[in-house]
Motif scaffolding. Sequence first.
Motif, PDB file in Angstrom:
ATOM      1  N   GLU A 219       0.812  -1.207   0.000  1.00  0.00           N
ATOM      2  CA  GLU A 219       0.000   0.000   0.000  1.00  0.00           C
ATOM      3  C   GLU A 219       0.849   1.261   0.000  1.00  0.00           C
ATOM      4  O   GLU A 219       0.526   2.239  -0.641  1.00  0.00           O
ATOM      5  N   ASP A 220       1.985   1.260   0.727  1.00  0.00           N
ATOM      6  CA  ASP A 220       2.788   2.472   0.854  1.00  0.00           C
ATOM      7  C   ASP A 220       3.611   2.767  -0.388  1.00  0.00           C
ATOM      8  O   ASP A 220       4.139   3.870  -0.527  1.00  0.00           O
ATOM      9  N   ASP A 221       3.782   1.785  -1.287  1.00  0.00           N
ATOM     10  CA  ASP A 221       4.601   1.985  -2.472  1.00  0.00           C
ATOM     11  C   ASP A 221       3.804   2.441  -3.685  1.00  0.00           C
ATOM     12  O   ASP A 221       4.366   2.645  -4.750  1.00  0.00           O
ATOM     13  N   PRO A 224       0.150   7.239  -6.883  1.00  0.00           N
ATOM     14  CA  PRO A 224      -1.153   7.556  -7.492  1.00  0.00           C
ATOM     15  C   PRO A 224      -1.023   8.672  -8.522  1.00  0.00           C
ATOM     16  O   PRO A 224      -0.035   9.404  -8.571  1.00  0.00           O
ATOM     17  N   ARG A 225      -2.056   8.791  -9.330  1.00  0.00           N
ATOM     18  CA  ARG A 225      -2.168   9.898 -10.277  1.00  0.00           C
ATOM     19  C   ARG A 225      -3.611  10.387 -10.261  1.00  0.00           C
ATOM     20  O   ARG A 225      -4.502   9.751  -9.684  1.00  0.00           O
ATOM     21  N   GLY A 226      -3.851  11.521 -10.880  1.00  0.00           N
ATOM     22  CA  GLY A 226      -5.192  12.080 -10.905  1.00  0.00           C
ATOM     23  C   GLY A 226      -6.157  11.231 -11.711  1.00  0.00           C
ATOM     24  O   GLY A 226      -5.772  10.566 -12.678  1.00  0.00           O
ATOM     25  N   ARG A 239      -6.918   6.798   0.238  1.00  0.00           N
ATOM     26  CA  ARG A 239      -6.041   7.528   1.154  1.00  0.00           C
ATOM     27  C   ARG A 239      -5.438   8.747   0.457  1.00  0.00           C
ATOM     28  O   ARG A 239      -5.399   9.843   1.013  1.00  0.00           O
ATOM     29  N   SER A 240      -4.992   8.574  -0.779  1.00  0.00           N
ATOM     30  CA  SER A 240      -4.450   9.709  -1.533  1.00  0.00           C
ATOM     31  C   SER A 240      -5.541  10.692  -1.909  1.00  0.00           C
ATOM     32  O   SER A 240      -5.315  11.913  -1.964  1.00  0.00           O
ATOM     33  N   GLY A 245      -7.567  15.856  -1.842  1.00  0.00           N
ATOM     34  CA  GLY A 245      -8.848  16.511  -2.023  1.00  0.00           C
ATOM     35  C   GLY A 245      -9.458  16.305  -3.390  1.00  0.00           C
ATOM     36  O   GLY A 245     -10.386  17.029  -3.770  1.00  0.00           O
ATOM     37  N   GLU A 246      -8.953  15.359  -4.166  1.00  0.00           N
ATOM     38  CA  GLU A 246      -9.510  15.028  -5.472  1.00  0.00           C
ATOM     39  C   GLU A 246      -9.287  13.538  -5.714  1.00  0.00           C
ATOM     40  O   GLU A 246      -8.456  12.903  -5.067  1.00  0.00           O
TER      41      GLU A 246
END
Length: 458
Positions: A219-221, A224-226, A239-240, A245-246
Amino acid sequence: MSAGGTNAGGMGRPEAERGRPGAVRTALEGLTTRGRSFLAAGIAAAVCAYVLGQSDLLRVGLLLSALPLICATVLYRTRYRVAGSRRLSPARVPAGSEARVHLRIDNVSRLPTGLLMLQDQVPYVLGPRPRFVLDRVEPGGRREVSYRVRSDLRGRYPLGPLQLRLTDPFGMCELTRSFSDFDTLTVIPRVEPLATVRFSGEAKGYGDGRQRSLALAGEDDVIPRGYRYGDDLRRVHWRSTARHGELMVRREEQPRRSHCTVLLDTRGVAYAGAGPDSAFEWAVSGTASVLAHMLERGFSVRLLTDDGSALPGGGTDGFSGTGQEGADAAGLMMDTLAVIDHSDGTGLSRAYDVLRGGNEGLLIAFLGDLDEEQATTVARMRRRSGGAVAFVLDPGTWVREATDVPGPGDRHAERLRMLREAGWTALSVPRAASLDDLWRQADRVRSGLAAMSGEALG
């Protein structure tokens, strides 16, 4: 005066030269053959008039002497100013191709210029020195001229400084003024288009076979991207999302570029002959062609020489990056190949030390004549790469064509055999061979070996 830029320079006498002791001498040095002849004839006529007591002859002598001196004084005190610029199109050109140099002259003074003779300084290898005559440039006017340069020899060649010659209407005096700046034309090796083939040891490019799933990475590795329209909502990383906030989604696949190292043997002892058709120039051109081809295919590449120097060398692994970084690395490697020369080394051990760190993907080598020790070193390089292709220049054909001396054909065949037994796809390069033909042949050899291995396993 820089490419595309503009510098103003006084074409007449600068303010600092007023009253300078050498000013008169500078003006007199600008006298042409006609002006010197008039001056000498006037002095001779004046002397004869004094000796013979002929006042009319004295007047003629004074007129002949005064005319070139007046022309030199007027020309030297001319106050108009001009600006010049130079533009190369293109500034980097392959050997054997032409580049065009554009010159522009602007009259930035309030007076029209007289007759201007424009001359640019170019190395002899680029062609004859260009000269242009500009009749008259009105106040605020401009003139543009251009010329072509061409070189069969790679290298970096200075262009400039630009010179302007001023002359009076009677042709009595000529003064030269030079701009201080110059430009550089880079002549890179010829690049031959290559067919798209696939050697063993290559990765498939971005992402293929490079999956890094959440279950394996943890999970920690996760990076993420939008969120983008059409993304699976099951990939949302909550979590991200809460942190940014998006909506953010997981990158379950990490794209990585395949690596390719191109090794160029620059040892002076490994090549015979000189000139644009020599063995070494063929190897340099082949290296440039492979580098350009692999960059077009999306590889991260680096250029490695026998002395262990690697380019671009900017990243942690020494390979080129992506985007603008990759384009800059390509330009840097081409500029390096434009001026690369023979090294004083006799071995390839330094290049092996660079490669011994681990599997560096595909390895393509351009090699000169090899002795047994160097062939052994090259054979060991194969263990540190996923796939290896060697183009070994045949000293027999290159030397025989250049000096009519029989080449060591048996020794060359033995070196090829050693490399092939070590796992290299090793090809002999005869004189004036086509790299694209050898490139396709290497693919056929590799495919044939793979088929034979499959049959043996079956």
